[in-house]
Design a protein around this motif. Structure first.
Motif: not given
Length: 310
Positions: A171, A174-175
């Motif tokens: 994550e 992805r951010q």
């Protein structure tokens, strides 16, 4: 990466600069990196190893033989084109690393003070798509992320982008793509370049060289003018200790064996050539020339022509 807090950069006045033929290369500081960063990034660069290389002190290691690392961009103008190499961590961005999270630095002011306001930058070269190299690709505008350099073409390796497109990202990564890469793509500003083994010129005197291993599409940037040559390392070399010990790799190298092969080949090609090496994570004085030293190398520091005040 580390729970330590980033320290303020030391530069208070004009950006440090180096001359390469008719060109001037500016170092644009963003924020200092915590002391724990070096041992985390290069775990095999132990104090015992560092102590054996006395030329690393005082510039590149401290009195306890702990390696120092820094983070910055480089900017130059060639034939009327304004070029920025890597864009750091960025402001206001949610990051898993506490030292990088929600920064509020004066990076753009420093860039402008060197003569590179965002709307005058023509080309942004991304050596690779890691968080601390793409952050100022964008800046916050209301509730969205917009390209910081709206007139620029952002360039990276096609291999690099395609690798991450097929990678199972966590994550935090992805951010990073959501706030620092995808907005540039969505704006139609990202150019993916096929880089042959011999490299490819993307601006007069500015050549991308494939240096894979840290990431699959990692690039170094060669700058040539008036018979002089410089090389911006990106992350194919993180610290001068790797000149003396090319087998020392980074904990975030995706392919450590290939990264070492690339590093050894690059250092051999640079040794005793007079090429100015500008390290993207080298602490001040940041630059130097490579000399052969038995079966390894050392970096002889080259101070900037324009030094910071402070």
């Amino acid at each position: 990466m580390t729970n330590s807090t980033a320290t303020a950069p030391q530069q208070l006045g004009p950006a440090p600069t180096w001359t390469v033929g008719d060109l001037t290369v500016h170092r644009i500081d963003e924020t200092g990196l915590p002391p724990a960063t070096g041992p985390w990034l290069l775990p095999d660069a132990t104090p015992d190893i560092v102590a054996r290389e006395d030329w690393l002190r005082p510039d590149f290691a401290d009195a306890e033989h702990v390696v120092r690392v820094d983070s910055h961009s480089f900017a130059l103008e060639t034939h009327g084109l304004r070029v920025l190499i890597d864009t750091g961590i960025g402001n206001d961005k949610p990051r898993a690393n506490p030292a990088w999270n929600d920064l509020h630095t004066d990076y753009l002011d420093r860039l402008a003070a060197a003569g590179f306001t965002p709307d005058t930058v023509d080309l942004v070269i991304l050596t690779h798509l890691h968080t601390d190299h793409v952050g100022w690709n964008t800046r916050r505008h209301a509730d969205t992320w917009v390209p910081t350099f709206p007139r620029a073409r952002y360039v990276t390796s096609r291999i690099e982008r395609e690798f991450w497109a097929g990678y199972a990202m966590d994550e935090p990564r992805r951010q990073m793509f959501r706030d620092s890469v995808l907005p540039v793509e969505d704006a139609g500003l990202l150019d993916l370049v096929d880089v042959p083994g011999t490299g490819i010129e993307v601006a007069p005197g500015v050549r991308l060289l494939p240096t894979p291993g840290h990431t699959p599409g990692h690039l170094a940037v060669e700058v040539t003018s008036g018979g002089d040559k410089a090389l911006v390392t990106g992350d194919c070399v993180h610290h001068p200790v790797q000149f003396a010990r090319p087998g020392i790799g980074s904990c975030v190298d995706i392919d450590p064996a290939l990264a070492e092969t690339t590093r050894r080949r690059l250092l051999a090609s640079l040794a005793d050539t007079g090429t100015l090496v500008l390290g993207t994570h080298f602490p001040p004085p940041t630059a130097g020339r490579v000399t052969a030293r038995g079966d390894a190398y050392r970096l002889d520091p080259v101070p900037p022509v324009t030094a910071p005040r402070g």
